[in-house]
Design a protein around this motif. Structure first.
Motif, mmCIF file in Angstrom:
data_model
loop_
_atom_site.group_PDB
_atom_site.id
_atom_site.type_symbol
_atom_site.label_atom_id
_atom_site.label_comp_id
_atom_site.label_asym_id
_atom_site.label_seq_id
_atom_site.Cartn_x
_atom_site.Cartn_y
_atom_site.Cartn_z
ATOM 1 N N GLY A 1 -10.175 16.321 -14.444
ATOM 2 C CA GLY A 1 -10.281 14.898 -14.785
ATOM 3 C C GLY A 1 -9.912 13.950 -13.662
ATOM 4 N N LEU A 2 -9.446 14.480 -12.523
ATOM 5 C CA LEU A 2 -9.142 13.590 -11.403
ATOM 6 C C LEU A 2 -10.447 13.266 -10.689
ATOM 7 C CD1 LEU A 2 -6.070 15.460 -9.878
ATOM 8 C CD2 LEU A 2 -6.023 13.400 -11.286
ATOM 9 N N LEU A 3 -10.595 12.021 -10.289
ATOM 10 C CA LEU A 3 -11.750 11.694 -9.468
ATOM 11 C C LEU A 3 -11.454 12.192 -8.062
ATOM 12 C CD1 LEU A 3 -12.436 8.058 -10.684
ATOM 13 C CD2 LEU A 3 -13.595 10.154 -11.355
ATOM 14 N N ALA A 4 -12.483 12.565 -7.327
ATOM 15 C CA ALA A 4 -12.279 13.133 -5.998
ATOM 16 C C ALA A 4 -11.399 12.222 -5.155
ATOM 17 C CB ALA A 4 -13.615 13.365 -5.317
ATOM 18 N N GLY A 5 -10.276 12.753 -4.740
ATOM 19 C CA GLY A 5 -9.417 12.023 -3.817
ATOM 20 C C GLY A 5 -8.715 10.836 -4.431
ATOM 21 N N ARG A 6 -8.804 10.658 -5.720
ATOM 22 C CA ARG A 6 -8.212 9.463 -6.328
ATOM 23 C C ARG A 6 -6.691 9.607 -6.389
ATOM 24 N NH1 ARG A 6 -8.548 7.859 -12.463
ATOM 25 N NH2 ARG A 6 -7.417 5.910 -12.361
ATOM 26 N N LEU A 7 -5.982 8.629 -5.843
ATOM 27 C CA LEU A 7 -4.524 8.714 -5.806
ATOM 28 C C LEU A 7 -3.882 7.954 -6.954
ATOM 29 C CD1 LEU A 7 -3.858 8.339 -2.013
ATOM 30 C CD2 LEU A 7 -3.902 10.389 -3.402
ATOM 31 N N ASN A 8 -4.605 6.982 -7.491
ATOM 32 C CA ASN A 8 -4.080 6.197 -8.600
ATOM 33 C C ASN A 8 -4.392 6.945 -9.891
ATOM 34 O OD1 ASN A 8 -3.313 4.288 -10.393
ATOM 35 N ND2 ASN A 8 -5.043 2.916 -10.010
ATOM 36 N N ARG A 9 -3.444 7.809 -10.267
ATOM 37 C CA ARG A 9 -3.736 8.738 -11.354
ATOM 38 C C ARG A 9 -2.539 8.829 -12.275
ATOM 39 N NH1 ARG A 9 -0.538 10.101 -6.835
ATOM 40 N NH2 ARG A 9 1.064 11.316 -7.801
ATOM 41 N N GLN B 1 -4.895 10.317 2.163
ATOM 42 C CA GLN B 1 -3.939 9.614 3.020
ATOM 43 C C GLN B 1 -4.246 8.122 2.943
ATOM 44 O OE1 GLN B 1 -4.200 8.226 6.463
ATOM 45 N NE2 GLN B 1 -1.982 8.063 6.353
ATOM 46 N N SER B 2 -3.247 7.277 2.665
ATOM 47 C CA SER B 2 -3.467 5.835 2.504
ATOM 48 C C SER B 2 -2.677 5.053 3.550
ATOM 49 C CB SER B 2 -3.001 5.384 1.111
ATOM 50 O OG SER B 2 -3.629 6.155 0.109
ATOM 51 N N ASN B 3 -3.276 3.990 4.029
ATOM 52 C CA ASN B 3 -2.626 3.166 5.053
ATOM 53 C C ASN B 3 -2.598 1.709 4.636
ATOM 54 O OD1 ASN B 3 -2.383 5.226 7.406
ATOM 55 N ND2 ASN B 3 -4.449 5.468 6.618
ATOM 56 N N GLY B 4 -1.407 1.220 4.294
ATOM 57 C CA GLY B 4 -1.234 -0.195 3.950
ATOM 58 C C GLY B 4 -1.361 -0.463 2.467
ATOM 59 N N GLY C 1 -3.376 1.133 -1.093
ATOM 60 C CA GLY C 1 -2.616 1.851 -2.121
ATOM 61 C C GLY C 1 -1.419 2.614 -1.590
ATOM 62 N N GLN C 2 -1.030 2.386 -0.321
ATOM 63 C CA GLN C 2 0.157 3.073 0.210
ATOM 64 C C GLN C 2 1.406 2.477 -0.429
ATOM 65 O OE1 GLN C 2 0.661 2.831 4.498
ATOM 66 N NE2 GLN C 2 2.306 4.366 4.498
ATOM 67 N N GLU C 3 2.190 3.327 -1.078
ATOM 68 C CA GLU C 3 3.405 2.853 -1.745
ATOM 69 C C GLU C 3 4.649 3.156 -0.935
ATOM 70 O OE1 GLU C 3 3.207 4.540 -5.661
ATOM 71 O OE2 GLU C 3 1.622 3.144 -6.264
#
Ligand code: 5GP
Ligand code: ZN
Length: 141
Positions: A111-119, A86-89, A93-95
């Motif tokens: 291959g995803l980093l834990a919790g990484r949203l920029n993927r 969950q991203s705020n602002g 990284g909140q889009e």
């Protein structure tokens, strides 16, 4: 309702989404650019920008749905593990400026980093989103 908000439009059924769960306060639907297939977004129907704006009672409803849908995503995708993010602002990284929780299934070596949203986003093949949506819905029953 924020007229320019894409998630308000999804909540108001003005634009389509693969909805996996809905009730009077909360909506859950497939992310259009999934980190892994079965990636779901959970939102309050009402427009709030960040977590800090959401009334506690609404947040409790959203959290219950996050838990319930997480279980269904695991069943539907046969994954054992998942992230909730969950991203705020902007800087975080909140889009989309309508508060949302990401749920995405994780697979060994994905291959995803834990919790990484920029993927790098995956793309659903024809009919695939509908099939996964159906499997998640069935797993909720
Ligand atoms: P954020 O970066 O704000 O945490 O995440 C926004 C998410 O919304 C992204 O993962 C993006 O793929 C998803 N998204 C953006 N526009 C749409 C849309 O029109 N429909 C759906 N289903 N997801 C969207
Ligand atoms: Zn909104």
């Amino acid at each position: 309702m924020e007229s320019s908000c894409i998630f308000c439009k999804i909540a108001g059924k003005e634009i389509p989404a693969s909805i996996v769960y809905e009730d009077s306060k909360v909506l859950a639907f497939l992310d259009i650019s999934p980190a892994n297939k079965g990636h779901v977004l959970v939102i309050p129907r009402q427009h709030y920008v960040t977590l800090l704006e959401v009334p506690d009672s609404t947040l409790a409803e959203v959290a219950k749905v996050v838990k319930k849908v997480s279980g269904a995503v695991l069943k539907a995708t046969k994954a054992k593990d998942f992230n909730v993010a969950q991203s705020n602002g902007n800087s975080a990284g909140q889009e989309v400026m309508h508060v949302h929780f990401h749920i995405f299934p994780r697979f060994k070596g994905d291959g995803l980093l834990a919790g990484r949203l920029n993927r790098p986003a995956l793309v659903y093949e024809d009919g695939e989103a509908k099939e996964i949506m159906k499997r998640i819905r069935e797993a909720l029953i």
